[in-house]
Write an enzyme that holds these catalytic residues in place. Structure first.
Site, PDB file in Angstrom:
ATOM      1  N   CYS A 152       0.852  -1.179   0.000  1.00  0.00           N
ATOM      2  CA  CYS A 152       0.000   0.000   0.000  1.00  0.00           C
ATOM      3  C   CYS A 152       0.895   1.238   0.000  1.00  0.00           C
ATOM      4  O   CYS A 152       1.447   1.616   1.020  1.00  0.00           O
ATOM      5  CB  CYS A 152      -0.889  -0.011   1.242  1.00  0.00           C
ATOM      6  N   LEU A 153       1.095   1.816  -1.154  1.00  0.00           N
ATOM      7  CA  LEU A 153       1.938   3.012  -1.257  1.00  0.00           C
ATOM      8  C   LEU A 153       1.410   3.860  -2.408  1.00  0.00           C
ATOM      9  O   LEU A 153       1.319   3.393  -3.544  1.00  0.00           O
ATOM     10  CB  LEU A 153       3.404   2.605  -1.510  1.00  0.00           C
TER      11      LEU A 153
END
Ligand SMILES: [Zn+2]
Ligand SMILES: [Zn+2]
Ligand SMILES: [Zn+2]
Lengths: 196, 218
Positions: free
Chosen positions: A90-91
């Protein structure tokens, strides 16, 4: 269409200073496919990931560099923003904050930064995030244990093994993927390389 | 607790340019030259300080990451630029501690445009794209500042005499390189400054047309 010339430039550029940056990227397989790459990042000093080498599976969509690269941890890692099940990340720069001025190298550096600065409020792995928020010492211990178990064993002395096998005349990318597939066992890798 | 000075020493090696008479930070990964005038008469004025900050290495690579975004070349007059502001506050300014707070801030700084309410994934208005000037790249544009001489999309040089498309922020790109991006977003890839929303109601956007041409979207 994938911008092949840009990707080739990026590979050269990223590996130029890999000893300093702690990130590198190579072709995933020996077939010269530029859309499937294998990245590595070294765990940042002063974090539970220190001393580990983390392999990242990198797939370039045909719209790259206008679309972000798809990156996923291959090495298991205990981190609020990385799935402990499948390595999904998750970035935001790998999603809607991507820009074609970013590169594979800056993306890998961002992953390295993410290891240093977890964001439990925006988690990918709810279980890890909850532990991070409720029992931080336990989180650190678990993350460290995962680093020891998954990010070190296969990578201890891997560069020497790679060099040895490359000197025997096998292509480097093939050597790496073969060593990977046998968990870093040099003899098994040699057997596989000779038979294949 | 390390002092701001020692952190700064690690982050931004300081050099003195004999040509423009000021302290500068050279662009990394190129041969050592002044980022302002490209002169090579640089004197190393970095004060060698032992750095007790355990996160110094981390700051270093985040700093390099930001420089890859070409922040070091941003025009200082562009004070509204949130990235530039953040660099000013957190890198050139007063990083005094060594905790993860600063690191989060550093990373947050990269996450501009992520606040609720900011437009996401909007293609540029066709009229704004049409209004982008095509310029003949001059010698001075190539020799000053470095970043203008470089198309960040294909990572190729933009040579003097070549035709390039110039964004309102001043960044130039090959036309074929920037159009597919503007079909997806209305921002400069390097500084993320947005194109003016000159598109009135009923004005088509370049997105649909380009997407049909080469299927960039999807
Ligand atoms: Zn100068
Ligand atoms: Zn270009
Ligand atoms: Zn710009």
């Amino acid at each position: 269409m994938l911008d092949v010339s840009r990707v080739q430039k990026e590979l050269a550029d990223c590996n130029k200073d890999k000893a300093i940056s702690g990130v590198s990227i190579d072709l995933h397989g020996g077939d010269g496919d530029l859309s499937h790459l294998a990245g590595t990042i070294s765990g940042p000093v002063g974090t539970p990931y220190e001393g580990g080498t983390f392999r990242i599976d990198v797939r370039l969509p045909s719209g790259y560099p206008f679309e972000p690269p798809k990156m996923q941890f291959v090495t298991k890692v205990w981190h609020p923003n990385i799935s402990s099940q499948n390595g999904a990340i998750c970035l935001d720069i790998l999603k809607d904050q991507w820009s074609p001025a970013l590169t594979l190298k800056t993306a890998l550096l961002s992953l390295q930064a993410l290891l240093s600065a977890p964001e439990p409020d925006d988690p990918q792995d709810a279980v890890v995030a909850q532990q991070y928020l409720r029992d931080y010492p336990m989180f650190v211990a678990t993350a460290r244990y995962w680093t020891e178990t998954f990010a070190k064993r296969a990578s201890v002395g891997i560069e020497e093994k790679v060099q040895k096998l490359v000197e025997m005349g096998f292509p480097e990318a093939l050597v790496r993927s073969t060593l990977d597939s046998v968990n870093g066992d040099e003899n098994m890798a040699l057997e596989k390389l000779c038979s294949g | 607790m390390s002092s701001a000075g020692s952190v700064r020493g690690t982050l931004a090696p300081s050099y003195f340019c004999r040509d423009c008479n000021r302290s500068v930070t050279p662009i990394p990964a190129t041969q050592l030259s002044c980022p302002l005038c490209h002169g090579g008469l640089l004197e190393d004025t970095t004060i060698p300080v032992p750095n007790p900050n355990p996160h110094a290495q981390l700051f270093d690579f985040i700093f390099r990451f930001l420089q890859d975004l070409d922040l070091s070349n941003l025009n200082p007059e562009r004070s509204h630029d949130p990235l530039l502001q953040f660099v000013r506050d957190h890198i050139n300014g007063s990083i005094a501690g060594s905790g993860s707070v600063e690191i989060s801030v550093l990373i947050d700084g990269v996450r501009i445009g992520n606040e609720p309410g900011t437009h996401r994934a909007l293609p540029a208005a066709q009229s704004a794209v049409d209004a982008l000037p095509e310029i003949v790249v001059s010698e001075s544009l190539v020799s000053v500042g470095g970043h203008e001489a470089w198309c960040s999309v294909c990572r190729d040089e933009v040579r003097a005499g070549a035709i390039a498309t110039q964004m309102p922020c001043g960044h130039v790109y090959h036309r074929d390189c920037i159009l597919p991006w503007l079909a997806l977003r209305n921002s400069c890839p390097v500084c993320r400054r947005e194109l003016p929303a000159t598109g009135a109601v009923g004005d088509g956007n370049v997105g649909q047309q380009i997407a049909e041409l080469d299927g960039v979207i999807g």
